[in-house]
Design an enzyme around this catalytic site. Sequence first.
Site, short mmCIF file in Angstrom:
data_model
loop_
_atom_site.label_atom_id
_atom_site.label_comp_id
_atom_site.label_asym_id
_atom_site.label_seq_id
_atom_site.Cartn_x
_atom_site.Cartn_y
_atom_site.Cartn_z
N SER A 77 66.18 13.79 14.09
CA SER A 77 65.68 12.98 15.19
C SER A 77 66.20 11.53 15.05
O SER A 77 67.41 11.33 15.06
CB SER A 77 64.15 13.04 15.24
N GLN A 78 65.33 10.54 14.87
CA GLN A 78 65.84 9.19 14.63
C GLN A 78 66.76 9.18 13.42
O GLN A 78 67.81 8.51 13.41
CB GLN A 78 64.70 8.21 14.40
N HIS A 124 61.63 20.21 19.75
CA HIS A 124 62.17 19.17 18.89
C HIS A 124 62.09 19.51 17.40
O HIS A 124 62.75 18.86 16.59
CB HIS A 124 61.46 17.84 19.17
N ASP A 161 64.23 21.24 23.76
CA ASP A 161 63.82 19.97 23.16
C ASP A 161 63.70 18.91 24.25
O ASP A 161 64.69 18.39 24.75
CB ASP A 161 64.87 19.56 22.12
N TYR A 175 61.43 8.93 13.77
CA TYR A 175 60.83 7.79 14.45
C TYR A 175 59.34 7.68 14.14
O TYR A 175 58.58 8.64 14.29
CB TYR A 175 61.03 7.95 15.95
#
Length: 327
Positions: free
Chosen positions: A190-191, A306, A276, A95
């Site tokens: 992640s994204q 994360h 996370d 992201y």
Amino acid sequence: MALFDLPTDQLQAYAPGPDEVGEAPDHDEFWATTLAGARDLATVPERTRVPTGLRAVDSYDVTFSGFGGHPVRAWLTLPAGAEGPLPTVVQYNGYGGGRGLPTEHLFWANAGYAHLFMDSRGQGSSWGNGGDTPDPVGHGPASPGQMTRGILDPHEHYLRRLQTDAVLAVDAARAMPEVDGTRIVVTGGSQGGGLALAAAGLAEGLAGVMADVPFLCHFRRAVDLTDAFPYQEIVQYLSVNRGHEEQAFRTLAYFDGVTHARRATAPLLTSAALRDMVCPPSTIYAAFNAYAGTDKEIVVWPWNGHEGGGGHMAPRQLAWLAERVPA
């Protein structure tokens, strides 16, 4: 950071049903119509060789058609002189980041794979070395970031465009002469992991999915559990736009990784970090436990946030791929 989510045994069993995630009854129709419309507008991808001064790889600047026929940029990296057909890794970004520079994307080509790294439309100014793909679609009132752009209508939401781009990136990879279209793996963190899950549920014929600490899973639980952004963009929006809660979560449900996972059958390697706060582990387990394919594995990092496994995931991915999609 302390442990904050469910105990491990409860995480392993955590499997919210479609009603708890808010799955829309017309989910499949919505996406079939969306992808058909995008493919109707698609043109043949274009690519230009990029001189990098590197001898082990050949790099290309690629433009392909995404949602609405909009041009989406990508980097294609090949082992030097490769003619194929090669197994291929299609990768999505985290992201706020863009595709950056071609010299940043060398790992998979050096392992013998073709590698297509997709730019994220409208992103690329939060970290890294920039992006090159605008998002030409407007939207109504939104909080800063991407999560609430068009949040009152799934047809207008930003993630409809981005997840469509992710699927059409697979189409674009298959159009490359060096690529073996039957051996395509999608990946990201992640994204990027959330987009890999979306592609897993929407694209046909994938050979594998590697989704690290995926974002965009079980939106409602995520916003109730963490104070971290980007999920807090949704909270920020709702704190100002009182009364929009029901429609906002109805919109987001179309893009939820848990719902996409229910429709995905390609082999899956994913990961979760128990500390996370950005992508809480229970939201990832919700997608993992919903995943329809039986060849699936989750790597757990009990002491990490994360960042998850960081560079330690790379050798695991190589070993996992060597068994399923060898180079």
